[in-house]
Design a protein around this motif. Structure first.
Motif, PDB file in Angstrom:
ATOM      1  N   GLN A   1       0.828  -1.205   0.000  1.00 43.77           N
ATOM      2  CA  GLN A   1       0.000   0.000   0.000  1.00 43.77           C
ATOM      3  C   GLN A   1       0.859   1.250   0.000  1.00 43.77           C
ATOM      4  O   GLN A   1       0.612   2.185  -0.768  1.00 43.77           O
ATOM      5  CB  GLN A   1      -0.951   0.013   1.203  1.00 43.77           C
ATOM      6  CG  GLN A   1      -1.800   1.268   1.290  1.00 43.77           C
ATOM      7  CD  GLN A   1      -2.663   1.464   0.068  1.00 43.77           C
ATOM      8  OE1 GLN A   1      -3.420   0.581  -0.294  1.00 43.77           O
ATOM      9  NE2 GLN A   1      -2.560   2.605  -0.588  1.00 43.77           N
ATOM     10  N   ALA A   2       1.889   1.252   0.833  1.00 44.89           N
ATOM     11  CA  ALA A   2       2.774   2.424   0.905  1.00 44.89           C
ATOM     12  C   ALA A   2       3.506   2.643  -0.425  1.00 44.89           C
ATOM     13  O   ALA A   2       3.741   3.784  -0.824  1.00 44.89           O
ATOM     14  CB  ALA A   2       3.775   2.256   2.042  1.00 44.89           C
TER      15      ALA A   2
ATOM     16  N   ALA B   1       0.687   3.906  -3.102  1.00 41.53           N
ATOM     17  CA  ALA B   1      -0.098   5.088  -2.728  1.00 41.53           C
ATOM     18  C   ALA B   1       0.385   6.366  -3.405  1.00 41.53           C
ATOM     19  O   ALA B   1      -0.441   7.179  -3.834  1.00 41.53           O
ATOM     20  CB  ALA B   1      -0.115   5.256  -1.212  1.00 41.53           C
TER      21      ALA B   1
ATOM     22  N   GLU C   1      -5.940   0.724  -9.279  1.00 44.94           N
ATOM     23  CA  GLU C   1      -5.629  -0.055  -8.084  1.00 44.94           C
ATOM     24  C   GLU C   1      -4.804  -1.283  -8.461  1.00 44.94           C
ATOM     25  O   GLU C   1      -4.787  -1.715  -9.617  1.00 44.94           O
ATOM     26  CB  GLU C   1      -6.921  -0.496  -7.395  1.00 44.94           C
ATOM     27  CG  GLU C   1      -7.802  -1.374  -8.276  1.00 44.94           C
ATOM     28  CD  GLU C   1      -9.219  -1.545  -7.764  1.00 44.94           C
ATOM     29  OE1 GLU C   1      -9.648  -0.747  -6.912  1.00 44.94           O
ATOM     30  OE2 GLU C   1      -9.882  -2.480  -8.229  1.00 44.94           O
TER      31      GLU C   1
ATOM     32  N   PHE D   1      -5.216  -2.267  -3.318  1.00 45.41           N
ATOM     33  CA  PHE D   1      -4.374  -1.132  -2.972  1.00 45.41           C
ATOM     34  C   PHE D   1      -4.570  -0.038  -4.005  1.00 45.41           C
ATOM     35  O   PHE D   1      -4.048  -0.125  -5.121  1.00 45.41           O
ATOM     36  CB  PHE D   1      -2.899  -1.550  -2.937  1.00 45.41           C
ATOM     37  CG  PHE D   1      -2.663  -2.807  -2.146  1.00 45.41           C
ATOM     38  CD1 PHE D   1      -2.694  -2.792  -0.767  1.00 45.41           C
ATOM     39  CD2 PHE D   1      -2.425  -4.005  -2.792  1.00 45.41           C
ATOM     40  CE1 PHE D   1      -2.489  -3.953  -0.037  1.00 45.41           C
ATOM     41  CE2 PHE D   1      -2.209  -5.175  -2.076  1.00 45.41           C
ATOM     42  CZ  PHE D   1      -2.244  -5.145  -0.692  1.00 45.41           C
TER      43      PHE D   1
ATOM     44  N   ALA E   1      -3.666   6.722  -3.091  1.00 42.97           N
ATOM     45  CA  ALA E   1      -4.418   6.734  -1.832  1.00 42.97           C
ATOM     46  C   ALA E   1      -3.496   6.266  -0.708  1.00 42.97           C
ATOM     47  O   ALA E   1      -2.408   5.768  -0.956  1.00 42.97           O
ATOM     48  CB  ALA E   1      -5.638   5.827  -1.930  1.00 42.97           C
ATOM     49  N   GLY E   2      -3.968   6.382   0.492  1.00 41.79           N
ATOM     50  CA  GLY E   2      -3.123   5.997   1.610  1.00 41.79           C
ATOM     51  C   GLY E   2      -3.641   4.897   2.493  1.00 41.79           C
ATOM     52  O   GLY E   2      -3.035   4.605   3.502  1.00 41.79           O
ATOM     53  N   HIS E   3      -4.740   4.226   2.131  1.00 40.42           N
ATOM     54  CA  HIS E   3      -5.332   3.241   3.026  1.00 40.42           C
ATOM     55  C   HIS E   3      -5.549   1.909   2.326  1.00 40.42           C
ATOM     56  O   HIS E   3      -5.949   1.860   1.179  1.00 40.42           O
ATOM     57  CB  HIS E   3      -6.670   3.744   3.565  1.00 40.42           C
ATOM     58  CG  HIS E   3      -6.552   5.053   4.268  1.00 40.42           C
ATOM     59  ND1 HIS E   3      -5.957   5.185   5.494  1.00 40.42           N
ATOM     60  CD2 HIS E   3      -6.927   6.297   3.893  1.00 40.42           C
ATOM     61  CE1 HIS E   3      -5.990   6.472   5.850  1.00 40.42           C
ATOM     62  NE2 HIS E   3      -6.564   7.160   4.895  1.00 40.42           N
TER      63      HIS E   3
END
Length: 174
Positions: A57-58, A61, A145, A164, A168-170
């Motif tokens: 995710q990181a 993002a 995504e 993911f 975005a961050g979540h």
């Protein structure tokens, strides 16, 4: 569980690709399984797989969503046998996404696939070498995504385990 990280093909793009003629002897892949593999992870235990998710995710993002171009549909060499596939252009945003995903996996010690990254969407599988004439595109699809999939086995649909979003961050569990 067998896992891979990939991009889902949108319903609209999948329907357009499915409407194209396939060579004789090619068995179509189910529409729900159309995807572009960014990285094949092989067998992973559930805890180890989930441990990758925050870093994935990181990594994705900060990347901007983009449009992927599928340039042509053609016979495609594959270590598992001949396939009929939509070949994606290796454009900068796709390569950056692949590098981001591969960076997470390298850091976690997940071995790289033995094959070079050859972005494509498998549309069907054949038993003998396919000699059909390529079909020119292009077809496009949005990439918004990255999905962490489980590949349960022959005859079973791929199962998204986590999504993911780019930009975005979540983490969004599937």
């Amino acid at each position: 569980m067998r896992c891979f990280i990939g991009l889902n093909v949108t319903d609209a793009t999948a329907r357009r690709l499915r409407s194209l003629p396939m060579p004789a002897g090619v068995r179509p892949v189910p529409l729900a399984d159309y995807h572009l593999t960014l990285a094949f992870l092989g067998d992973q235990n559930e805890t180890g797989a989930k441990h990758l998710w925050p870093d994935l995710q990181a990594a994705v993002a900060p990347l901007t969503p983009f449009t992927l171009t599928l340039a042509s549909v053609m016979a495609f060499p594959d270590h598992g046998g001949p396939i009929w596939a939509a070949r994606a252009l290796a454009e900068a945003p796709l390569l950056a996404l692949h590098r981001a995903v591969r960076g997470v996996l390298d850091h976690a010690g997940v071995p790289a696939d033995q094959h070079d990254f050859a972005p494509h969407v498998t549309l069907g599988r054949g038993r003998a070498p396919l000699t059909a004439t390529p079909l020119p595109g292009p077809w496009t699809m949005p990439v918004r995504e990255v999905i962490f999939y489980e590949s349960p086995g022959a005859g079973q649909a791929y199962r998204p385990l986590a999504v993911f979003p780019l930009g975005a961050g979540h983490l969004h569990p599937a």
